[in-house]
Design an enzyme around this catalytic site. Structure first.
Site, short mmCIF file in Angstrom:
data_model
loop_
_atom_site.label_atom_id
_atom_site.label_comp_id
_atom_site.label_asym_id
_atom_site.label_seq_id
_atom_site.Cartn_x
_atom_site.Cartn_y
_atom_site.Cartn_z
N GLU A 1 0.83 -1.20 0.00
CA GLU A 1 0.00 0.00 0.00
C GLU A 1 0.86 1.25 0.00
O GLU A 1 1.95 1.27 0.59
CB GLU A 1 -0.92 -0.01 1.22
CG GLU A 1 -2.01 -1.04 1.07
CD GLU A 1 -2.97 -1.08 2.25
OE1 GLU A 1 -4.17 -1.24 2.03
OE2 GLU A 1 -2.52 -0.94 3.40
N CYS B 1 3.67 8.30 0.96
CA CYS B 1 4.23 7.34 1.92
C CYS B 1 4.35 5.99 1.21
O CYS B 1 3.36 5.46 0.69
CB CYS B 1 3.27 7.26 3.11
SG CYS B 1 3.72 6.04 4.32
N CYS C 1 5.99 -6.99 7.57
CA CYS C 1 7.11 -6.41 8.32
C CYS C 1 7.56 -7.39 9.40
O CYS C 1 6.73 -7.94 10.12
CB CYS C 1 6.67 -5.10 8.96
SG CYS C 1 8.02 -4.30 9.88
N CYS D 1 5.64 -4.70 15.66
CA CYS D 1 5.19 -3.77 16.72
C CYS D 1 3.76 -4.16 17.11
O CYS D 1 2.92 -4.44 16.25
CB CYS D 1 5.23 -2.33 16.22
SG CYS D 1 6.90 -1.82 15.78
N CYS E 1 0.58 -2.35 15.58
CA CYS E 1 0.59 -2.06 14.14
C CYS E 1 -0.04 -3.19 13.33
O CYS E 1 0.32 -4.36 13.51
CB CYS E 1 2.04 -1.86 13.71
SG CYS E 1 2.24 -1.75 11.92
N GLU F 1 10.24 -2.24 7.51
CA GLU F 1 11.32 -1.50 8.18
C GLU F 1 12.40 -1.20 7.13
O GLU F 1 13.14 -2.12 6.71
CB GLU F 1 11.87 -2.35 9.34
CG GLU F 1 13.24 -1.94 9.86
CD GLU F 1 13.35 -0.48 10.29
OE1 GLU F 1 12.57 -0.06 11.16
OE2 GLU F 1 14.23 0.22 9.76
N SER G 1 12.08 6.42 7.87
CA SER G 1 11.59 6.15 9.22
C SER G 1 12.04 4.75 9.66
O SER G 1 11.89 3.79 8.92
CB SER G 1 10.07 6.22 9.20
OG SER G 1 9.56 5.81 10.43
N SER H 1 10.87 5.86 15.13
CA SER H 1 9.58 5.51 15.74
C SER H 1 9.87 5.11 17.18
O SER H 1 10.27 3.98 17.46
CB SER H 1 8.95 4.33 14.98
OG SER H 1 8.75 4.69 13.65
N HIS I 1 7.95 5.72 20.51
CA HIS I 1 6.75 5.11 21.12
C HIS I 1 6.86 4.72 22.59
O HIS I 1 5.84 4.42 23.22
CB HIS I 1 6.26 3.89 20.33
CG HIS I 1 6.15 4.14 18.86
ND1 HIS I 1 5.76 5.35 18.34
CD2 HIS I 1 6.42 3.35 17.78
CE1 HIS I 1 5.78 5.29 17.01
NE2 HIS I 1 6.18 4.09 16.65
N ASN J 1 -4.62 5.51 16.01
CA ASN J 1 -5.86 5.17 15.31
C ASN J 1 -6.12 3.69 15.52
O ASN J 1 -5.26 2.86 15.21
CB ASN J 1 -5.73 5.48 13.82
CG ASN J 1 -5.86 6.97 13.61
OD1 ASN J 1 -6.93 7.54 13.77
ND2 ASN J 1 -4.74 7.60 13.29
N CYS K 1 -0.91 6.01 10.31
CA CYS K 1 0.23 5.26 10.82
C CYS K 1 -0.19 3.97 11.50
O CYS K 1 -1.06 3.99 12.37
CB CYS K 1 0.95 6.11 11.87
SG CYS K 1 2.44 6.81 11.24
S1 SF4 Z 1 5.23 0.13 13.00
FE1 SF4 Z 1 6.64 -0.01 11.25
S2 SF4 Z 1 8.33 -1.25 12.04
FE2 SF4 Z 1 6.65 -1.57 13.45
S3 SF4 Z 1 5.62 -3.42 12.66
FE3 SF4 Z 1 4.59 -1.63 11.76
S4 SF4 Z 1 5.57 -1.35 9.77
FE4 SF4 Z 1 6.93 -2.65 11.02
#
Ligand code: SF4
Length: 367
Positions: A98, A115, A122, A126, A129, A179, A210, A233, A235, A309, A352
């Protein structure tokens, strides 16, 4: 019937001017044909040799039998009430990634930040995510990364008119699926092509990489002496919490990560951006703000606070506006340059942490 292997085609997307010149010379053609094809690919988003009107017809036919330009096709798109667009792109092997186009509110003409993704899925995982939850499939090659820019721009131009031939996509962020620093070589090659002033021509200062904290990749990138913006990132600002939210922290704990960031900052003299997703009841305590102030105050840092979100199936909650503002004030009072980032495209799951093309691929009818 014996099986006949399909003919091997040469991929021209991802080649730079010199490589395209070499390719044309290898076909017995003058090298300027390579420069012509470069323009068609990278400034006009053309993937069919038959559309290349300044190439002789016979050569167009020959190229079509030998080579391909695999600009990914936009399979589906969604448009948010705030004009953010999310595209689902299909790669040659039918994998999907995407991209998100975010309109720039400070511009009178139509201008977008794009983006893009660097991996299918990935591996970082995380916990908040959607992409991270869908697992990892493979790295993207540099031509697939660059192809997202061309495919997205080509689609956008069908819907939005460029004013006075001004570029529609002026900023690029490597913040989509994946990543980037775990796919270092391909990402670097893609930056070189995207930056080329004879082609896509997005300036390095308008490109942001990023990372979730791939410290060795940050140090490698620092030595390239590029002028791209580095975004971390973050967090969480203590290792126990960050281990849970961003599992890469177990490999590169905060102290190790910050050493790499300081090195990048020293080598490039650039301000570092820190992204901090605000998760209600998780990482917004006074202590979290204090920890962040301790860690970031010695650096040239911008902090982007991003209210989470919500993602269906994950337990994290969007924080109330008052709590978000309070957290931001704590940071500002502590001397940090912190702002709350307006989230775009939350209604189309383009914000995000909300991208998950592969998981949603079964639900395309709903797109
Ligand atoms: S926030 Fe970024 S690094 Fe973390 S799982 Fe999602 S896509 Fe991967």
């Amino acid at each position: 019937m014996p099986q006949v292997d399909p003919p091997e085609f040469t991929e021209l997307l991802g080649l730079d001017t010199g490589e395209l010149e070499e390719y044309m010379v290898s076909l017995g053609e003058p090298n300027y044909r390579g420069r012509q094809i470069y323009k068609w690919i990278y400034t006009r988003d053309v993937s069919s040799f038959y559309d290349m009107s300044d190439i002789p017809k016979e050569l167009r036919r020959r190229l079509d039998s030998l080579a391909v330009i695999s600009i990914p096709r936009v399979l589906k798109q969604r448009v948010s009430i705030d004009r953010t667009r999310k595209y689902l792109l299909e790669l040659q092997d039918k994998k999907r990634v995407e991209t998100v186009l975010i309109p720039q509110s400070d511009s009178k003409n139509a201008r977008y930040t794009l983006c893009i993704s660097t991996q299918v899925g990935c591996p970082v995982g995380c916990s908040f995510c959607a992409t991270g939850q869908s697992g990892f499939q493979r790295n993207l090659s540099h031509h697939e990364i660059v192809g997202q820019v061309l495919g997205s721009r080509r689609e956008l131009l069908k819907k939005v008119k460029a004013v006075d031939n001004e570029p529609l996509i002026t900023n690029l962020v490597y913040m989509g699926m994946g990543e980037p620093l775990l796919n270092y070589d391909e990402v670097l090659q893609s930056i070189k092509l995207i930056n080329d002033h004879k082609g896509i021509n997005i300036g390095q200062r308008h490109i942001t990489i990023s990372t979730a904290g791939e410290a060795r990749g940050i140090e490698r990138l620092a030595k390239e002496k590029l002028q791209v913006t580095l975004a971390i990132s973050l967090h969480a600002c203590d290792d126990a919490l960050r281990n849970q939210l961003v599992p890469m922290n177990r490999k590169y704990p905060l102290e190790r990560l910050m050493r790499a960031v300081e090195f990048y900052s020293r080598e490039n003299g650039r301000r570092i951006t820190f992204e901090y997703i605000l998760l209600d009841g998780v990482n917004m305590r006074r202590q979290d703000a204090n920890n962040m102030i301790d860690i970031l105050k010695p650096l040239l840092a911008n902090v982007n606070l991003i209210p989470y979100n919500e993602v269906v199936g994950l337990p994290f909650k969007h924080p109330a506006r008052a709590k978000t503002e309070q957290f931001c004030r704590w940071l500002q009072d502590g001397g940090l340059n912190a702002t709350i980032r307006e989230e775009h495209g939350a209604d189309i799951e383009a914000a995000c942490g909300q991208l998950r093309a592969e998981v949603r691929s079964q639900a395309l009818r709903n797109y």
